[in-house]
Design an enzyme around this catalytic site. Sequence first.
Site, PDB file in Angstrom:
ATOM      1  N   ASP A  52       0.842  -1.201   0.000  1.00 24.55           N
ATOM      2  CA  ASP A  52       0.000   0.000   0.000  1.00 24.55           C
ATOM      3  C   ASP A  52       0.880   1.254   0.000  1.00 24.55           C
ATOM      4  O   ASP A  52       0.384   2.377  -0.111  1.00 24.55           O
ATOM      5  CB  ASP A  52      -1.023  -0.007   1.146  1.00 24.55           C
ATOM      6  CG  ASP A  52      -0.382  -0.058   2.520  1.00 24.55           C
ATOM      7  OD1 ASP A  52       0.862  -0.095   2.613  1.00 24.55           O
ATOM      8  OD2 ASP A  52      -1.148  -0.046   3.522  1.00 24.55           O
ATOM      9  N   SER A  53       2.206   1.061   0.075  1.00 25.28           N
ATOM     10  CA  SER A  53       3.142   2.174  -0.130  1.00 25.28           C
ATOM     11  C   SER A  53       2.966   2.767  -1.529  1.00 25.28           C
ATOM     12  O   SER A  53       3.466   3.860  -1.813  1.00 25.28           O
ATOM     13  CB  SER A  53       4.586   1.710   0.060  1.00 25.28           C
ATOM     14  OG  SER A  53       4.845   0.543  -0.695  1.00 25.28           O
ATOM     15  N   ASP A  91      -0.936  -6.389  -0.534  1.00 25.52           N
ATOM     16  CA  ASP A  91      -1.026  -5.733   0.776  1.00 25.52           C
ATOM     17  C   ASP A  91      -2.471  -5.308   1.021  1.00 25.52           C
ATOM     18  O   ASP A  91      -3.062  -4.578   0.202  1.00 25.52           O
ATOM     19  CB  ASP A  91      -0.118  -4.489   0.735  1.00 25.52           C
ATOM     20  CG  ASP A  91       0.395  -4.100   2.095  1.00 25.52           C
ATOM     21  OD1 ASP A  91       0.124  -4.821   3.067  1.00 25.52           O
ATOM     22  OD2 ASP A  91       1.100  -3.070   2.168  1.00 25.52           O
ATOM     23  N   LYS A 121      -0.845  -9.642   2.781  1.00 24.94           N
ATOM     24  CA  LYS A 121      -0.162  -9.148   3.995  1.00 24.94           C
ATOM     25  C   LYS A 121      -1.100  -8.202   4.721  1.00 24.94           C
ATOM     26  O   LYS A 121      -1.860  -7.469   4.059  1.00 24.94           O
ATOM     27  CB  LYS A 121       1.129  -8.401   3.625  1.00 24.94           C
ATOM     28  CG  LYS A 121       1.822  -7.783   4.847  1.00 24.94           C
ATOM     29  CD  LYS A 121       3.157  -7.169   4.516  1.00 24.94           C
ATOM     30  CE  LYS A 121       3.060  -5.726   4.031  1.00 24.94           C
ATOM     31  NZ  LYS A 121       2.417  -4.788   4.977  1.00 24.94           N
ATOM     32  N   GLU A 123      -1.405  -5.656   8.539  1.00 29.85           N
ATOM     33  CA  GLU A 123      -0.693  -5.082   9.684  1.00 29.85           C
ATOM     34  C   GLU A 123      -1.435  -5.395  10.987  1.00 29.85           C
ATOM     35  O   GLU A 123      -2.666  -5.293  11.021  1.00 29.85           O
ATOM     36  CB  GLU A 123      -0.580  -3.556   9.521  1.00 29.85           C
ATOM     37  CG  GLU A 123       0.237  -3.152   8.306  1.00 29.85           C
ATOM     38  CD  GLU A 123       0.319  -1.642   8.106  1.00 29.85           C
ATOM     39  OE1 GLU A 123      -0.104  -0.882   9.003  1.00 29.85           O
ATOM     40  OE2 GLU A 123       0.815  -1.218   7.049  1.00 29.85           O
ATOM     41  N   GLU A 190       8.975  -4.149  11.041  1.00 30.67           N
ATOM     42  CA  GLU A 190       9.385  -2.832  10.522  1.00 30.67           C
ATOM     43  C   GLU A 190       9.720  -1.882  11.674  1.00 30.67           C
ATOM     44  O   GLU A 190       8.963  -1.766  12.650  1.00 30.67           O
ATOM     45  CB  GLU A 190       8.258  -2.224   9.664  1.00 30.67           C
ATOM     46  CG  GLU A 190       8.623  -0.831   9.151  1.00 30.67           C
ATOM     47  CD  GLU A 190       7.703  -0.314   8.051  1.00 30.67           C
ATOM     48  OE1 GLU A 190       6.777  -1.034   7.633  1.00 30.67           O
ATOM     49  OE2 GLU A 190       7.932   0.842   7.618  1.00 30.67           O
TER      50      GLU A 190
END
Length: 316
Positions: A52-53, A91, A121, A123, A190
């Site tokens: 999502d970056s 993501d 993925k 978070e 991270e």
Amino acid sequence: MTDERKQRARVTVPKLRAMKQQGERITMLTAYDATFARMFDDAEIDVLLVGDSVGMVVQGLDSTLPVTVDEIIYHCRAVARGARHALIVGDMPFMSYQVTPEEALRNAGRFLAEGGAQAVKLEGGASIAPAIRRMVDAGIPVMAHLGLTPQSVHAMGGFRVQGKTEEAAERILHDARAVQEAGAFAVVLEGIPSDLAGQITSELSIPTIGIGAGPSCDGQVLVCYDVLGLTPDLRPKFVKRYAEMFAEGVDAARRYADEVRNGVFPDAIHAFGNVRTAAATESPRPSSGRKRGAKRNGRATADVVPLRPAYGPTES
Ligand code: KIV
């Protein structure tokens, strides 16, 4: 496609597990389109994360929060067309998995079915363990992400290193155990202290993939724009640049513009020949024995410009 590129097998989730057991380090980069995916596939990168970056490096946003499921799926499809070897991980964006495990499962399924990803993925730790379990039970491989989790930027008060106190480190360790227990096949760590990352790596049986987490993780991920020097205004401490593509791009564009302005480009080499007159078509010159466009010393002769198939017209 080269034979070598055709032959390499797809990296799989069991392969990543085996790599940890054999002490082989895992390489991972973000990718958002087919060309970059092809570039990293040719470099034999193991895992491509459609992160999502994309919101920050491609869309110019100042956080990842506005990125949508449809946008990541769009980029996953492009990456899936470019990568034949790497495992592709989609993501999951903010609020696509936090509300209920059912909603998380429905969204995750779309990354595989519509996006061509092989895993997702997300978070978070213990609080999203039920969603991880639900997806894993449905056959969707899940990579977890702990420490500095960019979707929690407001809760963290900025993009800050996490786990610096004993209590905060203990929470991250607890979350790491929880995501492994829920069935995650790997975890991104991270922005945490190196010793904490080392402790988690030695305790977990699943691979840890570090970013700003020091040298002890089982693998490493970076945002590809950082690695290639495409982010001129950003130089995070944990990033090592392996190219300066932004500066090279500025230089190339400047030289192109100079040549266009000065009438140097396009020249005869980069242009198609003249319109054939009726007279020339009716009475061709005696043949020299060489066909139009025949190769001389392996290079095409000047009157046929080789163009990539499906990219532009050929001149016959
Ligand atoms: O979105 C992303 O690029 C990521 C990596 C930084 C791990 O989550």
